[in-house]
Scaffold this motif. Structure first.
Motif, PDB file in Angstrom:
ATOM      1  N   PRO A 129       0.829  -1.211   0.000  1.00 31.39           N
ATOM      2  CA  PRO A 129       0.000   0.000   0.000  1.00 31.39           C
ATOM      3  C   PRO A 129       0.861   1.259   0.000  1.00 31.39           C
TER       4      PRO A 129
ATOM      5  N   LEU B 281       1.138   0.203  -4.836  1.00 29.92           N
ATOM      6  CA  LEU B 281      -0.120   0.940  -4.844  1.00 29.92           C
ATOM      7  C   LEU B 281       0.075   2.417  -4.531  1.00 29.92           C
ATOM      8  N   SER B 282      -0.837   3.212  -5.013  1.00 26.03           N
ATOM      9  CA  SER B 282      -1.038   4.637  -4.765  1.00 26.03           C
ATOM     10  C   SER B 282      -0.493   5.524  -5.873  1.00 26.03           C
TER      11      SER B 282
ATOM     12  N   SER C 153       3.587   5.005  -6.453  1.00 26.20           N
ATOM     13  CA  SER C 153       3.874   3.648  -6.923  1.00 26.20           C
ATOM     14  C   SER C 153       5.114   3.620  -7.816  1.00 26.20           C
TER      15      SER C 153
ATOM     16  N   THR D  24      -6.085   4.284   1.400  1.00 19.82           N
ATOM     17  CA  THR D  24      -5.988   2.836   1.591  1.00 19.82           C
ATOM     18  C   THR D  24      -7.180   2.091   1.011  1.00 19.82           C
TER      19      THR D  24
ATOM     20  N   ASN E  52      -6.573   1.959  -2.506  1.00 20.48           N
ATOM     21  CA  ASN E  52      -5.533   0.951  -2.750  1.00 20.48           C
ATOM     22  C   ASN E  52      -6.152  -0.419  -2.959  1.00 20.48           C
TER      23      ASN E  52
END
Length: 243
Positions: free
Chosen positions: A11, A47-48, A82, A108, A111
């Protein structure tokens, strides 16, 4: 892509003004590196796109995944979290073909949502191993368990939006490193409050795919159009130093 591929999921957790992952994020990435060296079949889902809590830095680093000409064209554009995480892994020997980057999510729950509906479900990956810090783990686990419990929604008699084949989730907690004591305390408090709110939201919405999508895109301040967002406090908060 099919089993027994395992997705190692990292994450988002923030990047500094120079485009480097924050120390608590590098703790997650270092655990991913340990897995990469021992499991040649693992892929890494980073992620993100960023966070709604602060603007992204501009990109001034050449990307190992692309040609120098393409990297030069990217210079000055906003840098995704990311992408910064991908560079960290690639610089330490992980092949770029084993890495996938999320360019959509801003928190989150995003995510988990985009990880499932844009990555693991379309690719048929059913083994998902999530790595995050201790301060972030309780809410992260609750979110991923909710998103991956969402029931299939029919589009036509022969097609469904998501798979009914349950994913196998596992979770890997790493230490809370690199945070000042006041920031860590404030973030833990924020996480506890967020977890309580999440449980209430899930109880209200249930586990339907449509209800989850409507919540995310019509009611969540990170994703609704900016003009429709409810007023946000600008009061200084030490927790902002944890993003």
């Amino acid at each position: 892509m099919s089993n027994p591929v395992r997705a190692v999921v990292i994450p988002g957790g923030g990047i500094d003004d120079n485009g480097r992952p924050r120390p608590w994020v590098t703790a997650r990435l270092d655990r991913a590196l340990e897995i990469a060296r021992g499991d040649g079949n693992a892929v890494f889902l980073l992620l993100s796109r960023g966070t709604s809590h602060r603007p992204p830095p501009r990109d001034a680093v050449k990307d190992a995944c692309v040609s120098s000409e393409d990297a030069e064209r990217r210079s000055g554009f906003p840098l995704d979290e990311s992408t910064a995480s991908a560079r960290y892994l690639i610089d330490r020997g992980v092949e770029h073909k084993r890495i996938m980057c999320d360019g959509w999510s801003l928190d989150t729950i995003g995510n988990a949502y985009f990880c499932r509906f844009m990555m693991t479900d379309p690719l048929g990956i059913r083994s998902i191993h999530v790595i995050t810090n201790a301060f972030h783990m309780p809410r992260t686990r609750a979110i991923f368990e909710w998103v991956y419990a969402v029931r299939a929604t029919a589009i036509s008699p022969s097609t469904t939006l998501v798979s009914d084949d349950a994913a196998m989730l596992s979770f890997d907690e790493v230490p809370d490193v690199g945070l000042e004591a006041d920031a860590l305390a404030a973030r833990r408090e924020k996480e506890a409050s967020g977890l309580e709110a999440l449980r209430k939201t899930r109880a209200e919405l249930g586990d339907g795919a449509a209800a989850l999508a409507q919540f995310l895109f019509l009611h969540h301040n990170a994703y609704v159009p900016a003009a429709a967002q409810s007023a946000q406090t600008t009061r200084p908060n030490p927790a902002l130093n944890s993003y």
